[in-house]
Every structure is written in C-alpha cells, then in structure tokens.
Design a protein around this motif. Structure first.
Motif, PDB file in Angstrom:
ATOM      1  N   VAL A   1       0.864  -1.174   0.000  1.00  0.00           N
ATOM      2  CA  VAL A   1       0.000   0.000   0.000  1.00  0.00           C
ATOM      3  C   VAL A   1       0.905   1.229   0.000  1.00  0.00           C
ATOM      4  O   VAL A   1       1.738   1.375   0.898  1.00  0.00           O
ATOM      5  N   PRO A   2       0.773   2.115  -0.983  1.00  0.00           N
ATOM      6  CA  PRO A   2       1.731   3.220  -1.143  1.00  0.00           C
ATOM      7  C   PRO A   2       1.871   4.129   0.068  1.00  0.00           C
ATOM      8  O   PRO A   2       2.953   4.668   0.306  1.00  0.00           O
ATOM      9  N   HIS A   3       0.792   4.300   0.838  1.00  0.00           N
ATOM     10  CA  HIS A   3       0.900   5.258   1.943  1.00  0.00           C
ATOM     11  C   HIS A   3       1.514   4.652   3.209  1.00  0.00           C
ATOM     12  O   HIS A   3       1.462   5.270   4.276  1.00  0.00           O
ATOM     13  N   GLU A   4       2.099   3.468   3.105  1.00  0.00           N
ATOM     14  CA  GLU A   4       2.765   2.871   4.259  1.00  0.00           C
ATOM     15  C   GLU A   4       4.183   3.404   4.458  1.00  0.00           C
ATOM     16  O   GLU A   4       4.887   2.983   5.369  1.00  0.00           O
ATOM     17  N   GLY A   5       4.615   4.300   3.578  1.00  0.00           N
ATOM     18  CA  GLY A   5       5.937   4.896   3.743  1.00  0.00           C
ATOM     19  C   GLY A   5       7.053   3.898   3.506  1.00  0.00           C
ATOM     20  O   GLY A   5       7.092   3.206   2.489  1.00  0.00           O
ATOM     21  N   SER A   6       7.966   3.782   4.468  1.00  0.00           N
ATOM     22  CA  SER A   6       9.128   2.899   4.313  1.00  0.00           C
ATOM     23  C   SER A   6       8.730   1.430   4.227  1.00  0.00           C
ATOM     24  O   SER A   6       9.464   0.608   3.670  1.00  0.00           O
ATOM     25  N   LYS A   7       7.570   1.079   4.757  1.00  0.00           N
ATOM     26  CA  LYS A   7       7.126  -0.320   4.711  1.00  0.00           C
ATOM     27  C   LYS A   7       6.691  -0.739   3.306  1.00  0.00           C
ATOM     28  O   LYS A   7       6.582  -1.927   3.011  1.00  0.00           O
ATOM     29  N   THR A   8       6.446   0.247   2.439  1.00  0.00           N
ATOM     30  CA  THR A   8       6.001  -0.066   1.079  1.00  0.00           C
ATOM     31  C   THR A   8       7.045  -0.877   0.324  1.00  0.00           C
ATOM     32  O   THR A   8       6.708  -1.715  -0.515  1.00  0.00           O
ATOM     33  N   VAL A   9       8.310  -0.645   0.629  1.00  0.00           N
ATOM     34  CA  VAL A   9       9.406  -1.299  -0.100  1.00  0.00           C
ATOM     35  C   VAL A   9       9.288  -2.817  -0.031  1.00  0.00           C
ATOM     36  O   VAL A   9       9.511  -3.523  -1.012  1.00  0.00           O
TER      37      VAL A   9
ATOM     38  N   GLY B   1       3.197   9.193  -0.838  1.00  0.00           N
ATOM     39  CA  GLY B   1       3.250   7.872  -1.454  1.00  0.00           C
ATOM     40  C   GLY B   1       2.014   7.592  -2.288  1.00  0.00           C
ATOM     41  O   GLY B   1       2.104   7.056  -3.401  1.00  0.00           O
ATOM     42  N   ASP B   2       0.848   7.955  -1.758  1.00  0.00           N
ATOM     43  CA  ASP B   2      -0.401   7.792  -2.506  1.00  0.00           C
ATOM     44  C   ASP B   2      -0.392   8.633  -3.776  1.00  0.00           C
ATOM     45  O   ASP B   2      -0.764   8.172  -4.858  1.00  0.00           O
TER      46      ASP B   2
ATOM     47  N   LEU C   1      -0.199   9.267  -9.553  1.00  0.00           N
ATOM     48  CA  LEU C   1       0.313   9.957 -10.739  1.00  0.00           C
ATOM     49  C   LEU C   1       1.019   8.985 -11.687  1.00  0.00           C
ATOM     50  O   LEU C   1       0.911   9.108 -12.913  1.00  0.00           O
ATOM     51  N   THR C   2       1.737   8.022 -11.119  1.00  0.00           N
ATOM     52  CA  THR C   2       2.416   7.024 -11.957  1.00  0.00           C
ATOM     53  C   THR C   2       1.412   6.240 -12.787  1.00  0.00           C
ATOM     54  O   THR C   2       1.628   5.977 -13.975  1.00  0.00           O
TER      55      THR C   2
ATOM     56  N   ASP D   1      -9.012   3.644  -4.257  1.00  0.00           N
ATOM     57  CA  ASP D   1      -9.577   3.629  -2.910  1.00  0.00           C
ATOM     58  C   ASP D   1      -9.879   2.202  -2.456  1.00  0.00           C
ATOM     59  O   ASP D   1      -9.712   1.857  -1.283  1.00  0.00           O
ATOM     60  N   ILE D   2     -10.322   1.365  -3.395  1.00  0.00           N
ATOM     61  CA  ILE D   2     -10.623  -0.023  -3.050  1.00  0.00           C
ATOM     62  C   ILE D   2      -9.339  -0.790  -2.743  1.00  0.00           C
ATOM     63  O   ILE D   2      -9.282  -1.604  -1.824  1.00  0.00           O
ATOM     64  N   ARG D   3      -8.294  -0.526  -3.504  1.00  0.00           N
ATOM     65  CA  ARG D   3      -7.027  -1.233  -3.295  1.00  0.00           C
ATOM     66  C   ARG D   3      -6.309  -0.768  -2.032  1.00  0.00           C
ATOM     67  O   ARG D   3      -5.670  -1.562  -1.345  1.00  0.00           O
ATOM     68  N   TRP D   4      -6.394   0.515  -1.736  1.00  0.00           N
ATOM     69  CA  TRP D   4      -5.564   1.073  -0.674  1.00  0.00           C
ATOM     70  C   TRP D   4      -6.343   1.452   0.584  1.00  0.00           C
ATOM     71  O   TRP D   4      -5.740   1.864   1.574  1.00  0.00           O
ATOM     72  N   GLY D   5      -7.649   1.337   0.558  1.00  0.00           N
ATOM     73  CA  GLY D   5      -8.440   1.744   1.719  1.00  0.00           C
ATOM     74  C   GLY D   5      -8.262   0.775   2.874  1.00  0.00           C
ATOM     75  O   GLY D   5      -8.940  -0.256   2.946  1.00  0.00           O
TER      76      GLY D   5
END
Length: 311
Positions: A42-50, A72-73, A78-79, A255-259
């Motif tokens: 989940v992109p908004h997890e910050g360093s844990k996203t890696v 991150g979101d 945008l990507t 929103d469904i993927r990252w909520g």
C-alpha cells in the motif's frame, strides 16, 4: 445561431460538472464498505512499502497513532494516471495503443488549462499580441498538433485491438466502438482546424475569452466550430459512459485497493457496519444456522451454527 453555440458551451461545461458530481455522489452513497483483501504493498505505508509491509505488523498497533504517507499515494496515483503503469506491466500490447490515446487527451486538457490561464492574463491586462502570448501560442499549437495525432492514432489502434483480440472482442460493446470513433472524429476536426487556420491558439483563446466575457461573436472557422461541438457532446457524454473513469478511477480502483483504515478508528465505517448488520437474511444454509425464517445479520453473527437445539 451564434448565441445558441455559446449557450451549448455553457451547458456542456455545467453539464459535465453536475453529472460528474452526481455520479460520484451516487457511487459513494450506494457502494458498500470495502472488504479488505490484504493486498500489498500500500503506497501510503511509507518505508514499509518497499517490502510490502503494513502498520498492522507492529505490536499493539491499535494503540499507536498512524503515520500515513500521502506523498506515497500521490506518487503512485500519478504514476498510474500519467503512465498507465499497470497496463504496461500486465498488457503491453494494449498499452502501446492505449497510452498514445491517453497522452493525446492529457495534452489537449492541459492545453485547454493553459489557454484558460492566458485568457485570465489577458483580462488582467496582458497584451494579447505581446511576446509572451505569442510564445504561449506557439506552445499550444505544437501541443494541439501532437495531441490530436495521438488521439487519432491511439483511437484507431484501440479499435483494431478490440476487433482482433479475442478476449477484448468478447466484451466489446457498440458503445466502446462509438466512444473511440467520436474521439477520433474530435481529433480529426481538431487537426483540420489546426491545419487550415493561421493559429489554433488564437481560435481557442478568442472563443474562451468571448465565453467568459459573454461576447457572443461569430466563429471564424467552421472546422473549429465543429471541433468544439463534438467537444461539447463529449463533455456531456463521458460521465454517462465507462470513460467516466477519468474522474471515477480513484473511487473505483485506488480507494478499493488502498483503503485500509481500521474500523476501530473510523466512526464512519462503524456506522456502515451497524447499518449492514440490520439487513435481513433468509438463507437456509447450515453454516449460518438458517431455517428459512427472516433474521438479521446480527442474529447470524450471534448464533452458533453447530449448537444443537433443545427439543
């Protein structure tokens, strides 16, 4: 007829805004609470996203404040929007055709915003024949040329892909082809207006200036007028079709993927769950201890299906 033309322009813009708002509002009101599928990263997890981690891996996470990386979101959004990253990874043949089409639309939308800014600059005193405006005009003319060509080439490519790919052909409807054809016509008319007019920028700037100042002056280019009429139609048509993902994609995809907001910290989610628990269930399946009589999900959740009933 000239006044009617401008009225159609006002109606198209107002119609797009209203219909987009109503579609988003209707979706938000009718869509159920998403069931989290534990899809990571989940992109908004910050360093844990890696490594695809989650805040839930921390001990006693529910007692700690959450740190959400909104950047991150935004970066992931945008990507996907600008580069169609998922399509590139999973369906390269479709991406080769779809990406030029999207780039063309982005260029024309961006060009429209720039022209709108130029009009406001003119309203605040900038010389419309000055060097800066000429520079902006050259940029817009180049953007329109590339943008319309991308829409035409991408649209034709997408039609070809839908006709020749068995998987896509199976799910393609007349609406899909109609949408692509109308965009191709829009691009062709824009390209023709660019080719047979001294400056597309001047045509666009003058029209928007007149629209804002309520100066209903006649159009000087028939091709540009036809191009605008198709554009008016698209503004009304897009929100009613699957191409409404231009403004719905966040709600129906990201929103469904990252909520992943925990219910324990969301009063809104709690209210939705309480409302859903009141829905009636009439299933007679054994795993919900159903006997065919109406009961709510609260009854189902508080009943042990393996418990033997006393005679």
């Amino acid at each position: 007829m000239t006044t009617l033309f401008y009225i159609l322009g006002y109606l198209a813009v107002a119609g797009f805004i209203c219909m987009a708002y109503l579609k988003i509002r209707s979706y938000m009101a009718s869509s159920p609470l998403h069931v989290r599928w534990e899809l990571y990263p989940v992109p908004h997890e910050g360093s844990k996203t890696v490594y695809g981690g989650s805040f839930m891996e921390e001990k006693d996470w529910w007692t700690k404040p959450r740190h959400i990386s909104h950047w991150g979101d935004i970066k992931a959004l945008l990507t996907e929007v600008l580069f169609l990253h998922a399509t590139f990874e999973h369906n390269l043949k479709l991406w080769v055709r779809s990406y030029p089409f999207h780039v063309g639309m982005y260029m024309l939308m961006g060009g429209t915003i720039i022209v709108l800014c130029a009009v406001f600059a003119q309203l605040f005193g900038l010389n419309p024949q000055g060097g800066f405006m000429i520079f902006v005009g050259n940029i817009i003319n180049a953007v329109v040329l590339v943008g319309t060509l991308c829409i035409i080439i991408g649209g034709i490519g997408l039609i070809e892909r839908r006709r020749n790919d068995e998987g896509l052909r199976r799910y393609s409807t007349p609406e899909h082809y109609f949408n692509l054809v109308i965009f191709i016509v829009f691009g062709l008319l824009g390209l023709a207006a660019w080719a047979f007019s001294p400056s597309y920028f001047e045509l666009a700037r003058t029209f928007i200036y007149n629209l804002i100042t309520f100066n209903f002056a006649p159009q000087t280019s028939v091709l540009f007028s036809l191009h605008l009429l198709i554009g008016f139609f698209l503004l009304i048509w897009i929100p009613m079709t699957h191409m409404g993902h231009v403004f719905m994609k966040y709600f129906t995809y990201h929103d469904i993927r990252w909520g992943d907001e925990p219910t324990s910290s969301s009063d809104k989610n709690k209210a939705k769950i309480l409302e859903a628990l009141k829905f009636n269930v009439t299933w007679s399946a054994k795993h919900i201890a159903g006997d065919g009589t109406p009961k709510s999900w609260v009854d189902v959740a508080t009943t042990n299906p393996t418990e033997k009933k006393e005679d």
